[in-house]
Design a protein around this motif. Structure first.
Motif, PDB file in Angstrom:
ATOM      1  N   ARG A  45       9.513  50.509  59.153  1.00  0.00           N
ATOM      2  CA  ARG A  45      10.427  50.261  59.917  1.00  0.00           C
ATOM      3  C   ARG A  45       9.130  49.923  61.118  1.00  0.00           C
ATOM      4  O   ARG A  45       8.536  50.933  62.053  1.00  0.00           O
ATOM      5  CB  ARG A  45      10.440  52.156  60.517  1.00  0.00           C
ATOM      6  N   LEU A  46       9.312  48.811  61.757  1.00  0.00           N
ATOM      7  CA  LEU A  46       8.286  47.846  62.896  1.00  0.00           C
ATOM      8  C   LEU A  46       8.321  48.587  64.065  1.00  0.00           C
ATOM      9  O   LEU A  46       9.449  47.560  65.241  1.00  0.00           O
ATOM     10  CB  LEU A  46       8.575  46.537  62.756  1.00  0.00           C
ATOM     11  N   LEU A  47       8.766  49.827  64.499  1.00  0.00           N
ATOM     12  CA  LEU A  47       9.094  49.953  65.503  1.00  0.00           C
ATOM     13  C   LEU A  47       7.813  49.778  66.826  1.00  0.00           C
ATOM     14  O   LEU A  47       8.461  49.683  67.693  1.00  0.00           O
ATOM     15  CB  LEU A  47       9.272  51.446  66.048  1.00  0.00           C
ATOM     16  N   VAL A  48       7.039  49.752  66.608  1.00  0.00           N
ATOM     17  CA  VAL A  48       5.307  48.839  67.396  1.00  0.00           C
ATOM     18  C   VAL A  48       5.314  48.280  66.224  1.00  0.00           C
ATOM     19  O   VAL A  48       4.729  48.508  65.075  1.00  0.00           O
ATOM     20  CB  VAL A  48       4.953  50.278  67.661  1.00  0.00           C
ATOM     21  N   ALA A  91      10.239  50.847  70.352  1.00  0.00           N
ATOM     22  CA  ALA A  91      10.610  51.908  70.678  1.00  0.00           C
ATOM     23  C   ALA A  91      10.538  50.941  72.429  1.00  0.00           C
ATOM     24  O   ALA A  91      10.405  52.195  73.247  1.00  0.00           O
ATOM     25  CB  ALA A  91       9.299  52.208  70.771  1.00  0.00           C
ATOM     26  N   CYS A  92      10.379  49.981  72.511  1.00  0.00           N
ATOM     27  CA  CYS A  92      10.799  49.499  74.095  1.00  0.00           C
ATOM     28  C   CYS A  92      12.394  49.149  74.338  1.00  0.00           C
ATOM     29  O   CYS A  92      11.901  49.120  75.821  1.00  0.00           O
ATOM     30  CB  CYS A  92       9.908  47.769  74.465  1.00  0.00           C
ATOM     31  N   ILE A 119       8.600  47.424  81.623  1.00  0.00           N
ATOM     32  CA  ILE A 119      10.051  49.276  82.270  1.00  0.00           C
ATOM     33  C   ILE A 119       9.450  50.378  83.092  1.00  0.00           C
ATOM     34  O   ILE A 119       9.435  50.370  83.569  1.00  0.00           O
ATOM     35  CB  ILE A 119      10.355  49.096  80.777  1.00  0.00           C
ATOM     36  N   MET A 120       8.338  50.389  82.486  1.00  0.00           N
ATOM     37  CA  MET A 120       7.352  51.890  83.085  1.00  0.00           C
ATOM     38  C   MET A 120       7.316  52.023  84.647  1.00  0.00           C
ATOM     39  O   MET A 120       8.046  52.948  85.224  1.00  0.00           O
ATOM     40  CB  MET A 120       6.722  52.553  82.414  1.00  0.00           C
ATOM     41  N   ALA A 127       6.580  56.885  77.267  1.00  0.00           N
ATOM     42  CA  ALA A 127       5.796  55.303  76.681  1.00  0.00           C
ATOM     43  C   ALA A 127       4.564  55.604  75.926  1.00  0.00           C
ATOM     44  O   ALA A 127       4.890  54.953  73.973  1.00  0.00           O
ATOM     45  CB  ALA A 127       5.772  53.826  77.749  1.00  0.00           C
ATOM     46  N   ALA A 128       4.038  56.035  76.096  1.00  0.00           N
ATOM     47  CA  ALA A 128       2.615  56.555  75.285  1.00  0.00           C
ATOM     48  C   ALA A 128       3.029  57.059  74.246  1.00  0.00           C
ATOM     49  O   ALA A 128       2.367  57.191  72.979  1.00  0.00           O
ATOM     50  CB  ALA A 128       1.035  57.309  75.663  1.00  0.00           C
TER      51      ALA A 128
END
Length: 280
Positions: free
Chosen positions: A116-119, A198-199, A137-138, A87-88
């Protein structure tokens, strides 16, 4: 090498302005798959070193010899360092993608390509939700549920059998999945209102993992086992139409398909062989 930097402390706070050399360590049948998927979403070249946990290669970049680990070689700031935890790593990759693309747009007014707004950017409401969902989630799905199963079922020769713990972990998974399914955005179809992030890589990967071990049904068809009754941890959790649609659209993503093909290629490769991915 683990957690170390080759540069002076004064460079630790410098923003990465151009793409560093990235080397990902780990087996794609494990959590490193999440990072290859993220790297394919970003579309920048990287180097993958296939290695198992506790191997010499893994121990060279992770203090506990675990995977994944990402070696970052930032030549502009003359530093190299390692990022660990799937995740990090993905959050870091999303952050530098946004920063580098923002820097390019600032320096070249002709570039109109949206980021690209993945984060999401830090200090925003969307980032707060991203961080909350990622940690949920983690901790609730991965560490307290799926990892318990892997430790005491798949790796029982190392950690020992613990059927009661595994049964409780299954109940934990069911409750946590119900909670996070409520967070799926009706408009975007993903966890965040901004779209795929990313989540979503983390959540869908946990669901695919659960399907592989029989904790989550693979389809919504009537012949699938129904949700377990109270106290029964032997039946797969039923797959709702909403979650099924969500997982299907994640599987259809080009980056997922590419990452999955790389995983399949790894199976046929000899242990320890390095695979280089170059982007033109």
């Amino acid at each position: 090498m683990a957690f170390s930097s080759s540069a002076a402390m004064s460079s630790d706070n410098k923003t990465i302005k151009s793409w560093p050399k990235l080397t990902l360590y780990g087996d794609l049948n494990m959590r490193p798959f999440r990072n290859v998927w993220m790297l394919e979403e970003i579309g920048f070249g990287y180097h993958h070193v296939n290695c198992k946990p506790w191997s010499k290669r893994a121990k060279a970049v992770h203090p506990l010899g675990k995977v994944p680990a990402l070696l970052v070689e930032d030549y502009d700031n003359q530093q190299q360092f390692v990022v660990v935890e799937s995740a990090a790593i993905n959050t870091f990759l999303g952050d530098i993608t946004r920063e580098i693309e923002s820097n390019k747009r600032t320096n070249d007014d002709t570039i109109n390509k949206p980021s690209r707004l993945l984060v999401p950017p830090p200090a925003t409401r969307l980032r707060a939700k991203y961080d909350s969902l990622t940690l949920f989630i983690m901790t609730e799905l991965d560490f307290q549920a799926l990892w318990i199963h892997r430790k005491h079922s798949d790796m029982k020769n190392v950690f020992g059998e613990a059927p009661i713990a595994v049964a409780e972990a299954k109940r934990q998974f069911d409750k946590a999945l119900d909670a996070i399914e409520l967070e799926l955005n009706d408009e975007s179809g993903y966890l965040l209102s901004s779209g795929f992030s990313a989540c979503d890589i983390l959540l869908s990967n946990c669901c695919f993992w659960a399907q592989q071990i029989g904790w989550l049904a693979r389809s919504t068809s009537e012949d699938e086992p129904s949700s377990p009754v109270a106290g029964d941890t032997t039946m797969p959790k039923s797959l709702s139409p909403k979650l099924a649609s969500y997982l299907a659209q994640c599987r259809r993503r080009k980056a997922f398909i590419t990452a999955n093909e790389l995983r399949k290629e790894q199976v046929s490769e000899r242990k320890g062989k390095e695979h280089h991915r170059s982007k033109l």
